[in-house]
Design a protein around this motif. Structure first.
Motif: not given
Lengths: 219, 223
Positions: B54-63, B95-101
């Protein structure tokens, strides 16, 4: 009028006591440490600060809070393993807290920059963070009325600016930068690099220069 | 009961593996901080899941490890992560529009309590001296199409966290659709709570632990 300023001290010199200051960053990513340090040195006090958090460790916003410059925090997540300066002030009753769900915080900032007078959102309905707020049943969902958060000043960090003040950011350090730049009356940006006008691909500009007032390069 | 699929309660990793297996191929998913993060260890390439942070990314990979660590690339838990090919970055309001929407298929969250009607309590103990911190918990609970909870069924004192009515302050109302615990998987629907499977206990033993009327999935109450 866009200004390119030589030092962070000059960049924040106009911030008055009692101002509402938005500070970009999520955790340390995108936090404009040098501008915050300059704000600390400037002596400005009685500030209302808008940030996702309330400072970490012994740097940046945490120091501003420690020194008693912050009257009120508007944030979503003040308590962290290393938020000891906020924790101490809060427990001593020396700082006011307006706790806002993170997405409502972002949308309230966005609304301010977009000239929206308020909006209904399902987030927070039925919780203690919506107590006393106006609610309506819309599209089959109970929603809570939230108002914009305006600011006198925004301090943000970007990767690059061009001569027109157009900004690009880096990875998740973008976070609140673009919406805070739009929501504040005066936006001060620290960048790693200033490039000639025309060097940024207009298709890739994230924050158009119209939202930016002051730019200072920080090495 | 035929709902028992394991002779032992599930450990944290087994539970994470089970949640991962239940995520439909091609889904967009947000994994909450803490135990839900373990789910990412068990997602397969074939599932083609896209993780949102939610801090602003899609396609997050491993640590991120060692030289991969980059202070500008962190997840919502502020842990350094990596980006996968096809990743995208966006600001917080988007990022939160992705959730709320309603664009996210599933979010997986931890919980203090879940009620029989899917109310979630996971952000605040309500203790008078606690400093409240909510982050994106309320937005996540409200926005995703499905909200899965991962938790132990019982507190350390042996009290069920699946309850009739939450006593802790709420995060969201009627938002949880499924609860994964060490002892059972519960499905929450408008007609009540059903048990999909149990681990190390029978349906009857489970009902003894939980103060909410349970149905065996596909069966009627009392079976």
């Amino acid at each position: 009028m866009l200004k390119f300023i030589d030092t962070v001290g000059e960049a924040v010199a106009g911030i008055k006591d009692g101002s509402t200051v938005m500070i970009g960053g999520f955790g340390n990513a995108g936090q404009p440490f040098e501008l915050i340090d300059a704000l600390l040195d400037s002596g400005a006090t009685d500030l209302t600060v808008v940030n996702n958090n309330a400072g970490q460790g012994d740097q940046g916003l945490a120091l501003l809070i420690k020194e008693g410059r912050v009257r009120k925090m508007i944030c979503s997540f003040p308590r962290q393993s290393d938020s000891w300066h906020f924790d101490a002030k809060y427990k001593a009753g020396e700082i006011e807290l307006e706790l806002v769900p993170q997405g409502n915080l972002a949308e309230r900032i966005r609304a301010a920059g977009a000239g929206i007078g308020g909006f209904f959102t399902p987030t927070g309905y039925g919780t203690m963070l919506a107590e006393g707020k106006h609610t309506r049943l819309l599209d089959g969902k109970w929603q809570v009325f939230e108002t914009p958060i305006h600011a006198d000043v925004a301090l943000i960090k970007a990767l690059k600016a061009d001569g027109k003040g157009n900004l690009v950011y880096r990875k998740t350090a973008r976070n609140f930068g673009p919406i805070m730049a739009a929501a504040a009356k005066h936006t001060i940006v620290q960048v790693s690099e200033i490039v000639p006008t025309g060097a940024l691909d207009p298709e890739n500009v994230v924050t158009p220069g119209i939202y930016v007032n002051s730019i200072v390069k920080v090495a | 009961m035929s709902t028992q699929t394991s002779t032992k309660p599930l450990g944290r990793d087994d539970l994470a593996r089970l949640v991962a297996r239940d995520i439909a191929p091609g889904s967009f998913v947000n994994l909450g901080i803490g135990q839900p993060t373990l789910v990412s260890n068990y997602l397969t390439e074939e599932q083609n899941i896209t993780l949102h942070t939610e801090n602003g990314m899609l396609g997050m990979g491993p640590e991120a490890k060692g030289e991969e660590i980059d202070g500008d690339l962190i997840n919502a838990g502020k842990i350094p992560v990596t980006e996968l090919p096809g990743a995208s970055y966006f600001h917080h309001a988007d990022s939160f529009a992705i959730m709320r929407g309603g664009h996210l298929d599933i979010c997986v969250l931890g919980a203090f309590q879940v009620s029989a009607t899917g109310d979630l309590a996971n952000w605040h103990t309500g203790a008078p001296d606690a400093i409240p911190a909510v982050g994106g918990a309320m937005d996540l609970a409200t926005g995703a199409k499905d909200v899965f909870v991962m938790m132990t069924l019982l507190t350390r004192d042996g009290v069920s966290k699946l309850v009739d009515t939450c006593s802790y302050p709420l995060t969201g109302v009627g938002c949880v659709t499924r609860v994964y615990t060490d002892k059972a998987v519960f499905l929450i629907a408008p007609d009540g709570v059903s048990v999909r499977e149990t681990f190390g206990c029978t349906f009857e033993e489970l009902q003894e632990l939980v103060p909410v009327p349970l149905k065996a999935a596909g069966a009627v109450v009392g079976l």
